[in-house]
Scaffold this motif. Structure first.
Motif, PDB file in Angstrom:
ATOM      1  N   ALA A 243       0.840  -1.194   0.000  1.00 14.59           N
ATOM      2  CA  ALA A 243       0.000   0.000   0.000  1.00 14.59           C
ATOM      3  C   ALA A 243       0.879   1.250   0.000  1.00 14.59           C
ATOM      4  CB  ALA A 243      -0.919  -0.003   1.214  1.00 14.59           C
ATOM      5  N   ILE A 244       0.554   2.171  -0.890  1.00 12.63           N
ATOM      6  CA  ILE A 244       1.272   3.433  -1.015  1.00 12.63           C
ATOM      7  C   ILE A 244       0.303   4.545  -0.640  1.00 12.63           C
ATOM      8  CG2 ILE A 244       2.681   4.887  -2.514  1.00 12.63           C
ATOM      9  CD1 ILE A 244       3.761   2.053  -2.252  1.00 12.63           C
ATOM     10  N   GLY A 245       0.638   5.319   0.393  1.00 17.83           N
ATOM     11  CA  GLY A 245      -0.306   6.317   0.873  1.00 17.83           C
ATOM     12  C   GLY A 245       0.189   7.745   0.788  1.00 17.83           C
ATOM     13  N   CYS A 246      -0.696   8.634   0.355  1.00 14.98           N
ATOM     14  CA  CYS A 246      -0.468  10.070   0.465  1.00 14.98           C
ATOM     15  C   CYS A 246      -1.673  10.643   1.214  1.00 14.98           C
ATOM     16  CB  CYS A 246      -0.257  10.724  -0.898  1.00 14.98           C
ATOM     17  SG  CYS A 246      -1.672  10.620  -2.029  1.00 14.98           S
ATOM     18  N   THR A 247      -1.874  11.936   1.177  1.00 15.37           N
ATOM     19  CA  THR A 247      -2.946  12.527   1.983  1.00 15.37           C
ATOM     20  C   THR A 247      -4.328  12.132   1.478  1.00 15.37           C
ATOM     21  OG1 THR A 247      -1.533  14.416   2.518  1.00 15.37           O
ATOM     22  CG2 THR A 247      -3.894  14.654   2.905  1.00 15.37           C
ATOM     23  N   GLY A 248      -4.590  12.379   0.191  1.00 18.74           N
ATOM     24  CA  GLY A 248      -5.920  12.125  -0.354  1.00 18.74           C
ATOM     25  C   GLY A 248      -6.024  10.929  -1.269  1.00 18.74           C
ATOM     26  N   GLY A 249      -4.892  10.319  -1.625  1.00 19.85           N
ATOM     27  CA  GLY A 249      -4.919   9.152  -2.496  1.00 19.85           C
ATOM     28  C   GLY A 249      -5.218   9.472  -3.943  1.00 19.85           C
ATOM     29  N   GLN A 250      -4.855  10.674  -4.388  1.00 17.57           N
ATOM     30  CA  GLN A 250      -5.180  11.098  -5.750  1.00 17.57           C
ATOM     31  C   GLN A 250      -3.960  11.328  -6.626  1.00 17.57           C
ATOM     32  OE1 GLN A 250      -7.795  14.505  -5.908  1.00 17.57           O
ATOM     33  NE2 GLN A 250      -7.314  14.948  -8.053  1.00 17.57           N
ATOM     34  N   HIS A 251      -2.901  11.899  -6.059  1.00 19.11           N
ATOM     35  CA  HIS A 251      -1.749  12.278  -6.883  1.00 19.11           C
ATOM     36  C   HIS A 251      -0.515  11.433  -6.596  1.00 19.11           C
ATOM     37  CE1 HIS A 251      -4.137  16.151  -6.678  1.00 19.11           C
ATOM     38  NE2 HIS A 251      -4.051  15.952  -7.983  1.00 19.11           N
ATOM     39  N   ARG A 252       0.137  11.699  -5.450  1.00 18.23           N
ATOM     40  CA  ARG A 252       1.433  11.082  -5.166  1.00 18.23           C
ATOM     41  C   ARG A 252       1.353   9.564  -5.059  1.00 18.23           C
ATOM     42  NH1 ARG A 252       2.537  15.023  -0.134  1.00 18.23           N
ATOM     43  NH2 ARG A 252       0.272  14.681  -0.022  1.00 18.23           N
ATOM     44  N   SER A 253       0.412   9.058  -4.271  1.00 20.70           N
ATOM     45  CA  SER A 253       0.325   7.606  -4.086  1.00 20.70           C
ATOM     46  C   SER A 253      -0.039   6.895  -5.383  1.00 20.70           C
ATOM     47  CB  SER A 253      -0.695   7.278  -3.000  1.00 20.70           C
ATOM     48  OG  SER A 253      -1.993   7.732  -3.356  1.00 20.70           O
ATOM     49  N   VAL A 254      -0.907   7.519  -6.174  1.00 24.11           N
ATOM     50  CA  VAL A 254      -1.311   6.921  -7.457  1.00 24.11           C
ATOM     51  C   VAL A 254      -0.116   6.849  -8.401  1.00 24.11           C
ATOM     52  CG1 VAL A 254      -2.746   7.219  -9.510  1.00 24.11           C
ATOM     53  CG2 VAL A 254      -3.711   7.635  -7.231  1.00 24.11           C
ATOM     54  N   PHE A 255       0.642   7.938  -8.483  1.00 21.17           N
ATOM     55  CA  PHE A 255       1.815   7.969  -9.361  1.00 21.17           C
ATOM     56  C   PHE A 255       2.846   6.920  -8.948  1.00 21.17           C
ATOM     57  CE2 PHE A 255       6.200   9.467  -9.895  1.00 21.17           C
ATOM     58  CZ  PHE A 255       6.279   9.480 -11.279  1.00 21.17           C
ATOM     59  N   ILE A 256       3.139   6.840  -7.645  1.00 19.18           N
ATOM     60  CA  ILE A 256       4.141   5.887  -7.163  1.00 19.18           C
ATOM     61  C   ILE A 256       3.673   4.457  -7.402  1.00 19.18           C
ATOM     62  CG2 ILE A 256       5.395   5.038  -5.164  1.00 19.18           C
ATOM     63  CD1 ILE A 256       6.378   7.737  -6.074  1.00 19.18           C
ATOM     64  N   ALA A 257       2.404   4.169  -7.116  1.00 23.02           N
ATOM     65  CA  ALA A 257       1.883   2.816  -7.321  1.00 23.02           C
ATOM     66  C   ALA A 257       1.944   2.419  -8.790  1.00 23.02           C
ATOM     67  CB  ALA A 257       0.443   2.729  -6.812  1.00 23.02           C
ATOM     68  N   GLU A 258       1.586   3.346  -9.673  1.00 23.06           N
ATOM     69  CA  GLU A 258       1.659   3.078 -11.116  1.00 23.06           C
ATOM     70  C   GLU A 258       3.097   2.784 -11.529  1.00 23.06           C
ATOM     71  OE1 GLU A 258      -0.593   3.406 -13.822  1.00 23.06           O
ATOM     72  OE2 GLU A 258      -2.415   3.773 -12.638  1.00 23.06           O
ATOM     73  N   SER A 259       4.029   3.584 -11.038  1.00 23.40           N
ATOM     74  CA  SER A 259       5.437   3.414 -11.408  1.00 23.40           C
ATOM     75  C   SER A 259       5.998   2.096 -10.894  1.00 23.40           C
ATOM     76  CB  SER A 259       6.270   4.588 -10.867  1.00 23.40           C
ATOM     77  OG  SER A 259       5.801   5.820 -11.380  1.00 23.40           O
TER      78      SER A 259
END
Length: 280
Positions: A243-259
């Motif tokens: 699980a990759i977490g950022c504040t809202g789950g929209q930008h940073r965590s999504v980008f890292i998980a995709e990568s």
């Protein structure tokens, strides 16, 4: 024959999962005691059923202790047996029971809903480790159906690595094996033009490409996972959720998980974006 067992907490979406499998061509049975699995499978085999889904939960709690042994016996018969365990946070379950005005299966003992949930968690503690866990908190029915179908289609003979983005403001997913916090990275949310976008969009990818620390963090996570994945294979694990977490789950965590999913393309990988599914 392939047998999918559905278990988990009451109110977590087991009926939705069972209906999804029924739509996918499975012959479905709700609430069968674990001690009857052998006999049921033999009967269905005589009628030519090759794909079966059965719900096994606390409504037949006296037989739950036999489930691990019964699953092993079925595997020894050459049957592809998998278990999906559904769970949700307590406040989510309480809200669902309140909205539907349904009684909890354990409420006959005079317990409150919260007490019923705690008791059910104790009864199912040994079951949740037998297969893939899905936290259905903040998850729509459509998203759950998608996740169930993806897990069922995965090759059970290989370790499935699940990369899952989420927002800490909604809580850490219950089904996570590893949790990486990426809130230390620059946040595109503060750019009004980038705010409506997600980590899947090219503009967000270009934004993160400006910052060496983003690449450094991803490199550290990749090295950690590459080092320890062999140990999980040797432990005969079927699923590993990162699980990759950022504040809202929209930008940073999504980008890292995709990568990360792209970096481990040689593995059997599933990609989930928990908060992007909230309104689907």
């Amino acid at each position: 024959m392939r047998l999918i067992l559905i278990s988990g907490l009451s109110g977590s979406g087991k009926s939705v999962a069972l209906r999804a499998l029924e739509d996918a061509g499975y012959y479905c049975v709700d609430n069968l005691p674990a001690t009857m699995l052998q006999e049921a499978v033999s009967i269905y085999a005589t009628y030519g059923y090759e794909q079966i889904a059965i719900s096994v939960d606390t409504r037949s709690s006296p037989s739950l202790g036999a489930l691990p042994v019964e699953m092993q016996k079925l595997r020894e018969r050459g049957i592809d047996v998998r278990l999906l365990f559904l769970e949700s946070k307590t406040d989510t379950l309480v809200k669902r029971f309140s909205e539907t005005r349904r009684r909890h299966p354990l409420s006959g003992s005079g317990l409150t809903v919260e007490e019923c949930i705690r008791q059910e968690e104790e009864l199912l503690a040994s079951v949740q480790e037998l297969g893939a866990r899905i936290d259905t908190s903040e998850l729509s029915a459509n998203a759950l159906r998608t996740w169930v179908n993806e897990l069922v289609e995965a090759d059970d003979n290989r370790l499935t690595v699940i990369f899952q983005s989420f927002g800490f403001k909604y809580g850490v997913p219950l089904d996570a094996d590893f949790v990486f916090d990426v809130r230390c990275l620059p946040n595109p949310y503060y750019d009004k033009q980038l705010r409506p976008l997600t980590g899947q969009d090219a503009e967000i990818v270009a934004y993160f490409a400006q910052y060496p620390m983003v690449a450094d963090l991803m490199s550290d996570i990749r090295q950690f996972l590459a080092k320890w994945l062999p140990a999980f294979r040797q432990d005969n694990r079927s699923y590993l959720t990162v699980a990759i977490g950022c504040t809202g789950g929209q930008h940073r965590s999504v980008f890292i998980a995709e990568s990360l999913a792209k970096s481990f393309a040689s593995e059997q990988v599933l990609l989930r974006h928990r908060q992007l599914y909230r309104d689907v």
